[in-house]
Design a protein around this motif. Structure first.
Motif, short mmCIF file in Angstrom:
data_model
loop_
_atom_site.label_atom_id
_atom_site.label_comp_id
_atom_site.label_asym_id
_atom_site.label_seq_id
_atom_site.Cartn_x
_atom_site.Cartn_y
_atom_site.Cartn_z
N ALA A 119 45.08 40.72 37.68
CA ALA A 119 44.68 39.90 38.73
C ALA A 119 43.84 40.76 39.76
O ALA A 119 42.76 40.13 39.94
N THR A 139 50.55 37.21 36.32
CA THR A 139 49.03 37.50 36.60
C THR A 139 48.47 36.29 37.59
O THR A 139 47.81 36.70 38.73
N THR A 140 48.91 35.00 37.16
CA THR A 140 48.52 34.06 37.95
C THR A 140 49.29 34.10 39.28
O THR A 140 48.84 33.81 40.55
N PHE A 179 47.98 36.84 41.45
CA PHE A 179 46.64 36.62 41.98
C PHE A 179 46.73 36.08 43.68
O PHE A 179 45.91 36.45 44.32
N THR A 187 46.04 28.19 44.24
CA THR A 187 45.46 29.21 43.39
C THR A 187 44.25 28.87 42.58
O THR A 187 43.09 29.20 42.47
N LEU A 246 42.70 32.53 34.12
CA LEU A 246 43.72 32.26 35.02
C LEU A 246 43.97 30.79 35.71
O LEU A 246 45.06 30.52 35.93
#
Length: 478
Positions: free
Chosen positions: A67, A224-225, A228, A380, A427
């Motif tokens: 991220a 990771t998403t 972030f 996001t 992402l």
């Protein structure tokens, strides 16, 4: 073709030299770094860490690094554009200069989503740690009816409304006061997180990191998403372009320093938490950092200290993100794309008082009554889309404005901006089809608002003395 606004025109119209619209230049490099840390470090690590661990397990450290890489590529682009176009519009203004008015409006529309949901979500997270702190101090908590919205089993989230109101009061009083408060809160939360790392690493066991990636690469990608979200806010530094003493020099430095500090801190906290009690115990647990400290120390005192740090940290994020939101709206208002009330600056406090009050009221409502879990992925994906646009804007402006003074230049151009776009798209893909459908609907609504209001009231078209249709046919110039 798009209506393009040149960087020189953006700077000339920035308002620093217009009576009744000028913002005071009071922020130095240290204040900008504190402001950046204040905008980033908060709910994402204090509340969202458990969600990332639930997806990736101990490999959440890898998720945080991935991220961060995504953000660093874009941070280079923000640093170049923030130094070259030091105005309060941030990515909205960068898109206006690089890609045109329609794209700029949609970026501003997405910024309303990014900052608006962030303000509300952060305020809801603040409420959780207020209860944790009260429990540690006096063994009592606010009743659920007053500390959660109807979607979370309560009636109204009163602490969430209170923290937004406090941020509003500070911002209305003046930027100097807000910067001092942000610097103090940034110092407190960094000290608290470093203390957490010391406690967590004192109980570190290698066995707690196995299995390292229980859900494999898919879990790391999903983590990771989720991770972030913890970095959202670093772009807020560029919204201080008109209130920084030396923006062309200090904004690029502040962005890169903040990203380095935050990435190291996040990885250390994630490793300390999972190494101390294991990923299974951290994943999905509310107020996870307090829980880790309580488990390690066998006392609720340490958890109370962490809760206090979280209360301070999350309050500073509310303050910083509200600041960024009001400055974005100010820039859009100057261009005629949103109502003029948002560009009015108080001559006494040199702050956009009316715009700040409107932002506070509008985003206090979802914080008080709504469950925001369903729209975090939407926030996001909108933020990632903005970051992709900023990377593209760097390339467009390098072609259109090769002679533009740049105090910082993206290294390895154009490789890094293109990598930034690629990581953002990856992402965005990981958020899932539901978020994509929500995002598509959100953009359609934004286009409708632009067609109904922004396009008709655009001051760029009016200044050129052309009809909107004729302005759309102006050459792109690349």
């Amino acid at each position: 073709m798009p209506r393009i606004k040149s960087p020189a025109l953006l700077v000339a119209e920035s308002g620093a030299d217009r009576e009744g619209h000028g913002l005071a230049r009071t922020m130095g490099l240290f204040q900008l770094i504190c402001f950046g840390v204040g905008a980033i470090v908060g709910t994402g690590i204090f509340v969202g860490l458990s969600d990332s661990v639930a997806q990736a397990g101990p490999a959440v450290v890898v998720s945080f690094v991935l991220a961060a890489i995504t953000c660093v590529f874009t941070a280079f682009s923000f640093a170049e554009l923030g130094g070259a176009i030091p105005v309060s519009g941030s990515s909205y203004s960068f898109a206006y200069a690089g890609l045109g008015e329609t794209t700029a409006f949609l970026v501003g529309w997405c910024l309303l989503l990014e900052y608006g949901i962030s303000i509300s979500a952060v305020a809801v997270g603040w409420s959780q740690y207020v209860n944790e702190l009260l429990h540690s101090l006096v063994g009592w908590q606010l009743p659920a009816a007053l500390s959660a919205g109807p979607g979370d089993g309560g009636v109204v989230n009163l602490p969430a409304v209170i923290v937004i109101a406090m941020g509003c009061v500070l911002l209305v009083r003046g930027v100097r006061e807000s910067a001092r408060a942000t610097a103090a809160m940034a110092a407190v939360k960094l000290a608290i997180l470093l203390a957490f790392c010391a406690i967590g690493f004192s109980a570190f066991k290698d066995g707690n990191l196995t299995p390292f990636a229980p859900a494999g690469l898919g879990g790391i990608g999903a983590g990771t998403t989720a991770a972030f979200f913890s970095y959202i806010g670093f772009d807020a530094i560029t919204t201080a372009g008109e209130e920084a003493k030396n923006p062309r020099r200090d904004i690029p430095v502040a962005i890169l320093v903040c990203m380095g500090i935050v990435t190291l801190l996040y990885c250390a906290v994630a490793l300390a938490a999972t190494g101390a009690i294991g990923g299974d115990a951290v994943g999905g647990r509310p107020a996870a950092l307090s829980y880790v400290v309580n488990q390690v120390t066998g006392s609720s005192v340490g958890g109370g200290v962490i809760a206090f740090g979280a209360v301070v940290a999350i309050a500073s994020v509310v303050l910083a993100v509200m600041y960024g939101q009001t400055r974005i709206l100010m820039s859009m208002s100057r261009d005629g794309l949103v109502p003029r009330v948002f560009e009015k600056v108080s001559p006494r406090t040199a702050t956009p008082v009316a715009g700040t009050l409107i932002v506070a009221v509008v985003f206090a409502v979802p914080a008080a009554f709504a469950s925001l879990d369903a729209v975090v992925d939407l926030c996001t994906i909108g933020t990632l889309a903005i970051m992709a646009v900023v990377n593209i804007a760097v390339i467009a402006l390098r072609r259109r404005e090769p002679g533009l003074p740049r105090t910082f230049r993206v290294p390895l151009y154009p490789v890094l901006p293109l990598l930034g776009v690629g990581f953002c798209l990856y992402l965005m893909y990981e958020t899932g089809w539901t978020a994509w459908l929500q995002f598509a609907a959100f953009l359609v609504v934004g286009l409708a608002v632009y067609a109904a209001y922004g396009r008709r009231h655009s001051r760029l078209a009016a200044a050129a003395d052309v009809t909107p249709d004729a302005a759309e046919r102006e050459p792109l110039g690349v």
